[in-house]
Design an enzyme around this catalytic site. Structure first.
Site, PDB file in Angstrom:
ATOM      1  N   ALA A  60      -3.862  -7.979  36.854  1.00  0.00           N
ATOM      2  CA  ALA A  60      -4.232  -8.867  37.458  1.00  0.00           C
ATOM      3  C   ALA A  60      -3.192  -9.930  37.728  1.00  0.00           C
ATOM      4  O   ALA A  60      -3.233 -10.621  38.649  1.00  0.00           O
ATOM      5  CB  ALA A  60      -5.457  -9.344  36.776  1.00  0.00           C
ATOM      6  N   LEU A  61      -2.138 -10.055  36.994  1.00  0.00           N
ATOM      7  CA  LEU A  61      -1.201 -11.036  37.059  1.00  0.00           C
ATOM      8  C   LEU A  61      -0.403 -10.747  38.124  1.00  0.00           C
ATOM      9  O   LEU A  61       0.470 -11.806  38.816  1.00  0.00           O
ATOM     10  CB  LEU A  61      -0.240 -11.343  35.558  1.00  0.00           C
ATOM     11  CG  LEU A  61      -1.083 -11.960  34.551  1.00  0.00           C
ATOM     12  CD1 LEU A  61      -0.054 -12.028  33.298  1.00  0.00           C
ATOM     13  CD2 LEU A  61      -1.285 -13.503  35.090  1.00  0.00           C
ATOM     14  N   CYS A  86      -9.791  -6.452  37.095  1.00  0.00           N
ATOM     15  CA  CYS A  86     -10.954  -6.538  35.811  1.00  0.00           C
ATOM     16  C   CYS A  86      -9.958  -6.936  34.659  1.00  0.00           C
ATOM     17  O   CYS A  86      -9.185  -6.182  34.389  1.00  0.00           O
ATOM     18  CB  CYS A  86     -11.294  -4.990  35.802  1.00  0.00           C
ATOM     19  SG  CYS A  86     -12.668  -5.087  34.307  1.00  0.00           S
ATOM     20  N   ILE A  87     -10.364  -7.852  34.251  1.00  0.00           N
ATOM     21  CA  ILE A  87      -9.845  -8.631  32.875  1.00  0.00           C
ATOM     22  C   ILE A  87     -10.924  -8.619  32.112  1.00  0.00           C
ATOM     23  O   ILE A  87     -12.189  -9.301  32.226  1.00  0.00           O
ATOM     24  CB  ILE A  87      -9.562 -10.063  33.347  1.00  0.00           C
ATOM     25  CG1 ILE A  87      -8.477 -10.037  34.217  1.00  0.00           C
ATOM     26  CG2 ILE A  87      -8.684 -10.431  31.913  1.00  0.00           C
ATOM     27  CD1 ILE A  87      -7.945 -11.384  34.969  1.00  0.00           C
ATOM     28  N   HIS A  94      -4.662 -13.944  25.219  1.00  0.00           N
ATOM     29  CA  HIS A  94      -4.410 -13.294  26.337  1.00  0.00           C
ATOM     30  C   HIS A  94      -5.297 -13.045  27.550  1.00  0.00           C
ATOM     31  O   HIS A  94      -4.891 -13.149  28.756  1.00  0.00           O
ATOM     32  CB  HIS A  94      -3.855 -11.781  26.053  1.00  0.00           C
ATOM     33  CG  HIS A  94      -2.956 -11.125  27.352  1.00  0.00           C
ATOM     34  ND1 HIS A  94      -1.889 -11.435  27.639  1.00  0.00           N
ATOM     35  CD2 HIS A  94      -3.358  -9.934  27.830  1.00  0.00           C
ATOM     36  CE1 HIS A  94      -1.191 -10.709  28.837  1.00  0.00           C
ATOM     37  NE2 HIS A  94      -2.411  -9.824  28.762  1.00  0.00           N
ATOM     38  N   ARG A 133     -21.254  -4.749  37.267  1.00  0.00           N
ATOM     39  CA  ARG A 133     -20.835  -5.802  38.248  1.00  0.00           C
ATOM     40  C   ARG A 133     -20.013  -5.251  39.618  1.00  0.00           C
ATOM     41  O   ARG A 133     -19.692  -5.835  40.414  1.00  0.00           O
ATOM     42  CB  ARG A 133     -20.060  -7.118  37.658  1.00  0.00           C
ATOM     43  CG  ARG A 133     -21.076  -7.925  36.964  1.00  0.00           C
ATOM     44  CD  ARG A 133     -20.270  -8.986  36.196  1.00  0.00           C
ATOM     45  NE  ARG A 133     -21.261  -9.928  35.533  1.00  0.00           N
ATOM     46  CZ  ARG A 133     -21.871  -9.802  34.591  1.00  0.00           C
ATOM     47  NH1 ARG A 133     -21.956  -8.543  33.829  1.00  0.00           N
ATOM     48  NH2 ARG A 133     -22.753 -10.513  33.969  1.00  0.00           N
TER      49      ARG A 133
END
Length: 156
Positions: A60-61, A86-87, A94, A133
């Site tokens: 994601a980063l 997805c995190i 973190h 989701r």
């Protein structure tokens, strides 16, 4: 009035749109499902497969940099972009760092480059929440990208 009447979703016709999709590979099962739902919905909205560019990044980063590169890749090359990731909360800080910085990065790229970005980077407490989701959020990202691209076009 530009857009739909209050409470109504505007007609979404993506026939002439070009959409870029950036997918994080971390939690790949979820992000693959997000991607499949997104491109399936884009096709249902009329976006042609050859007008969808899909790239992957490690996590994601890294999504905002790929989005920025796509946004700056040429005059009007993309009408909208989609961020998929997805995190999942872990036991350390973190999670907050990745969630906050990736979200802020996506927003910054959108505003700095004047391009709509549908942010479908899930932030959940556990894998079960992410799985619940993944399909709806992927579909929603496609609808948001098309709607905002069309709205931007009308406003300009």
């Amino acid at each position: 009035m530009i857009g739909a009447d209050k409470g109504q979703t505007p007609a979404l016709d993506g026939q002439n749109l070009r959409i870029g999709v950036v997918q994080a590979r971390f939690n790949e099962g979820v992000t693959d499902a997000l991607h499949l739902a997104c491109v399936t919905e884009l096709a249902a909205l009329g976006v042609r497969a050859e007008n969808i560019v899909h790239v992957t990044v490690p996590g994601a980063l890294e999504v905002p940099l790929a989005l920025q590169t796509m946004a700056r890749s040429g005059d009007g090359r993309y009408d909208a972009l989609v961020a998929l990731g997805c995190i999942i909360r872990g036991e350390t800080y973190h999670f907050e760092l990745v969630a906050n910085e990736s979200g802020a990065g996506v927003t910054r790229v959108s505003l700095d480059n004047g391009i709509p970005i549908a942010n479908a980077i899930l932030t959940t407490e556990n894998m079960a929440q992410a799985v619940v989701r993944q399909v709806e959020k992927g579909r929603d990202a496609a609808r948001v990208a098309v709607e905002m691209a069309l709205l931007k076009e009308r406003l300009e």
